[in-house]
Design an enzyme around this catalytic site. Structure first.
Site, PDB file in Angstrom:
ATOM      1  N   ASP A  67     -21.051  34.776  32.441  1.00 39.18           N
ATOM      2  CA  ASP A  67     -21.751  34.213  33.593  1.00 39.18           C
ATOM      3  C   ASP A  67     -22.730  35.209  34.214  1.00 39.18           C
ATOM      4  OD1 ASP A  67     -19.726  35.906  34.654  1.00 39.18           O
ATOM      5  OD2 ASP A  67     -18.425  34.188  35.016  1.00 39.18           O
ATOM      6  N   ASN A 136      -7.333  31.030  42.050  1.00 36.56           N
ATOM      7  CA  ASN A 136      -7.121  29.578  42.015  1.00 36.56           C
ATOM      8  C   ASN A 136      -7.109  29.040  40.587  1.00 36.56           C
ATOM      9  OD1 ASN A 136      -9.801  29.781  41.331  1.00 36.56           O
ATOM     10  ND2 ASN A 136     -10.579  28.565  43.042  1.00 36.56           N
ATOM     11  N   HIS A 138      -9.438  29.777  38.207  1.00 32.41           N
ATOM     12  CA  HIS A 138     -10.733  29.621  37.536  1.00 32.41           C
ATOM     13  C   HIS A 138     -10.894  30.646  36.423  1.00 32.41           C
ATOM     14  CE1 HIS A 138     -12.474  32.574  40.635  1.00 32.41           C
ATOM     15  NE2 HIS A 138     -12.779  33.129  39.478  1.00 32.41           N
ATOM     16  N   GLU A 143     -14.444  26.371  38.561  1.00 35.36           N
ATOM     17  CA  GLU A 143     -13.489  26.185  39.640  1.00 35.36           C
ATOM     18  C   GLU A 143     -12.607  24.956  39.391  1.00 35.36           C
ATOM     19  OE1 GLU A 143     -13.114  28.356  41.901  1.00 35.36           O
ATOM     20  OE2 GLU A 143     -14.985  29.484  42.031  1.00 35.36           O
TER      21      GLU A 143
END
Length: 240
Positions: A67, A136, A138, A143
């Protein structure tokens, strides 16, 4: 999933670096999927040390990063392109032209995503993909709620993700609101995946990953459907 318990962070880095180095030695033209952030830093240090001391060559290797932030040019100190050059690319014999990171300053971000996806496919796919995992669940910047069929795309960063990454930016500097990330389907096409989990703060999400069913609410859970995933977690991450 193959589970490897590391004694501590240094041991995790040693084990992960050994997998990457072995991949390159077995296949000198390997395609590596790389990640940024705190966890991979020690791995890259060990790869650099091995290159300098034992001569492992990366001259034929190609890399694709997960990314990049939208709006940050490659020379920006908080960009992932800058991180990769500082931590790894400038310290080994890997030609910069063989490294690939999404452009966060492309004039057409959707076209950049398509071209990045096409470049991975043209390279024959990723042989070994390194991943971290967010609090969380990801992976990349995918997400909770990201469709499992997603390919490289532009995402809006959640407040929790921005807060987790705030430490990499100067005080008062505006955090990017968007990023380009490989999609979950893109990641799953990798021939082998290595997931790194380090620290007590990651213990809850490791527990969820290992015990909860596969669901788009927990993006990393898709890894359970891959045929060759190795999870390397240090003792703190197992401390539940």
């Amino acid at each position: 999933m193959e589970i490897i318990r590391a004694t501590d962070y240094d041991d995790l880095c040693e084990k992960a670096a050994a997998l990457l180095i072995s991949q390159v030695q077995q296949k000198p033209n390997a395609v590596l999927g790389l990640a940024t952030g705190a966890t991979p830093t020690g791995i890259y240090q060990k790869m650099v040390a091995d290159h300098q001391e034992r001569g492992t060559s990366y001259a034929g290797v190609r890399t694709f990063n997960l990314d990049e932030y939208v709006g940050l040019p490659p020379e920006h100190p908080s960009s992932f392109a800058y991180y990769m050059r500082k931590q790894l690319f400038d310290r080994i014999d890997l030609p910069l032209a063989q490294t690939h990171i999404p452009s966060g300053v492309a004039t057409d971000l959707e076209q950049e995503c398509r071209q990045y996806e096409e470049a991975i496919l043209a390279a024959g796919g990723i042989d070994m993909q390194i991943l971290g995992i967010g609090m969380n669940g990801h992976i990349g910047f995918n997400e909770p709620g990201t469709p499992f069929h997603s390919v490289t795309h532009v995402v809006t960063l959640t407040e929790s993700t921005k807060q987790a990454n705030r430490r990499y930016f100067d005080e008062g500097e505006t955090m990017p609101s968007h990023a380009i990330t490989m999609g979950l389907a893109t990641i799953m096409r990798s021939k082998r995946i290595v997931l790194l989990v380090s620290g007590k703060h990651k213990a809850p999400i490791l527990h969820r990953l290992l015990n909860e069913p596969v669901s788009e609410d927990l993006p990393a859970s898709i890894l359970k459907q891959h045929s060759h995933v190795t999870v390397i977690a240090d003792a703190d991450a197992w401390d539940q």
